[in-house]
Design an enzyme around this catalytic site. Structure first.
Site, PDB file in Angstrom:
ATOM      1  N   ASP A  10      -4.865  -6.950  -7.039  1.00 54.22           N
ATOM      2  CA  ASP A  10      -4.979  -7.898  -5.929  1.00 54.22           C
ATOM      3  C   ASP A  10      -5.706  -9.158  -6.388  1.00 54.22           C
ATOM      4  OD1 ASP A  10      -3.765  -6.040  -4.217  1.00 54.22           O
ATOM      5  OD2 ASP A  10      -5.681  -5.243  -3.518  1.00 54.22           O
ATOM      6  N   ARG A  64      -6.943 -14.684   2.608  1.00 47.04           N
ATOM      7  CA  ARG A  64      -7.616 -15.971   2.826  1.00 47.04           C
ATOM      8  C   ARG A  64      -7.100 -17.014   1.850  1.00 47.04           C
ATOM      9  NH1 ARG A  64     -11.337 -19.086   0.916  1.00 47.04           N
ATOM     10  NH2 ARG A  64     -12.118 -17.758  -0.735  1.00 47.04           N
ATOM     11  N   HIS A  94     -10.958  -1.180  -1.313  1.00 45.08           N
ATOM     12  CA  HIS A  94     -10.864  -2.535  -1.862  1.00 45.08           C
ATOM     13  C   HIS A  94     -10.496  -3.567  -0.784  1.00 45.08           C
ATOM     14  CE1 HIS A  94      -6.737  -1.078  -2.061  1.00 45.08           C
ATOM     15  NE2 HIS A  94      -6.305  -2.289  -2.309  1.00 45.08           N
ATOM     16  N   GLY A 133      -3.516  -2.469  -7.404  1.00 42.56           N
ATOM     17  CA  GLY A 133      -4.350  -3.251  -6.488  1.00 42.56           C
ATOM     18  C   GLY A 133      -5.830  -2.918  -6.548  1.00 42.56           C
ATOM     19  N   ASP A 192     -11.137  -7.263  -1.412  1.00 44.79           N
ATOM     20  CA  ASP A 192     -10.133  -7.905  -2.262  1.00 44.79           C
ATOM     21  C   ASP A 192      -8.914  -8.312  -1.440  1.00 44.79           C
ATOM     22  OD1 ASP A 192     -11.793  -7.347  -4.403  1.00 44.79           O
ATOM     23  OD2 ASP A 192     -10.644  -5.592  -5.045  1.00 44.79           O
ATOM     24  N   HIS A 204       0.851  -1.182   0.000  1.00 48.65           N
ATOM     25  CA  HIS A 204       0.000   0.000   0.000  1.00 48.65           C
ATOM     26  C   HIS A 204       0.890   1.237   0.000  1.00 48.65           C
ATOM     27  CE1 HIS A 204      -3.471  -2.555   1.709  1.00 48.65           C
ATOM     28  NE2 HIS A 204      -3.557  -2.467   0.395  1.00 48.65           N
ATOM     29  N   ASP A 217      -1.466  -1.639   4.683  1.00 50.80           N
ATOM     30  CA  ASP A 217      -1.748  -0.577   5.651  1.00 50.80           C
ATOM     31  C   ASP A 217      -2.885  -1.054   6.552  1.00 50.80           C
ATOM     32  OD1 ASP A 217      -2.379   1.675   7.085  1.00 50.80           O
ATOM     33  OD2 ASP A 217      -2.744   2.953   5.343  1.00 50.80           O
ATOM     34  N   THR A 248       2.133   0.301  -9.549  1.00 48.87           N
ATOM     35  CA  THR A 248       3.188   1.239  -9.181  1.00 48.87           C
ATOM     36  C   THR A 248       4.285   0.557  -8.371  1.00 48.87           C
ATOM     37  OG1 THR A 248       1.553   3.018  -9.110  1.00 48.87           O
ATOM     38  CG2 THR A 248       3.660   3.447  -8.042  1.00 48.87           C
ATOM     39  N   THR A 249       3.900  -0.356  -7.506  1.00 55.65           N
ATOM     40  CA  THR A 249       4.889  -1.073  -6.700  1.00 55.65           C
ATOM     41  C   THR A 249       5.877  -1.791  -7.610  1.00 55.65           C
ATOM     42  OG1 THR A 249       3.273  -1.365  -4.921  1.00 55.65           O
ATOM     43  CG2 THR A 249       5.199  -2.818  -4.901  1.00 55.65           C
TER      44      THR A 249
END
Length: 144
Positions: free
Chosen positions: A60, A96, A87, A55, A90, A8, A80, A36-37
């Protein structure tokens, strides 16, 4: 190994710095990252990163689909936990899926470092054994 990297906004710099610090390990593996990551990691660490969507725009879920198909071996997700995110469903589904598919997951730098060091020392090879067993089971050739 196929490693997914997600962060995040408040943790993007931390993830970039983490990948740079362990570049010698990450360069031996296939990296996937959200928008962007992925761009920032690729530029700063000079590593090849397969970039997915951002994401909130489905990245995601793309990683989740890869996890469901057993195409991801580890997820490092510096999320975060304080801010409310639109989202969030997501994100919860992604976490999970890691549990369902037995995917090692780090949501903070301390756990990420332990996973990376474990991977470097061969302590995640159990995933390969599980794949062999499940393939044999599907083919009807497993030995109990």
């Amino acid at each position: 190994m196929n490693i997914a990297l997600v962060a995040h906004d408040v943790h993007k710099n931390l993830l970039v710095d983490f990948v740079i610090a362990y570049r010698h390990i990450f360069q031996k593996h296939q990296l996937f990252a959200t928008g962007t990551t992925g761009r920032r990691i690729s530029e700063a660490a000079k590593l090849d990163v397969i970039r997915l969507r951002s994401g909130p725009l489905g990245g995601d879920q793309q990683i989740g689909a890869m996890i469901a198909m057993d195409d991801i071996d580890m997820l490092i997700f510096f999320r975060d936990p304080i801010s409310a995110l639109g989202h969030e469903p997501d994100i919860s589904a992604l976490l999970r899926l890691c549990d369902v598919q037995r995917i090692p997951l780090a949501t903070n730098v301390a756990t990420a470092e332990m996973l990376i060091r474990a991977m470097e020392n061969g302590f995640l090879s159990w995933r390969e054994e599980i794949h062999k067993y499940e393939t044999a089971r599907l083919n009807g050739t497993e030995h109990i």
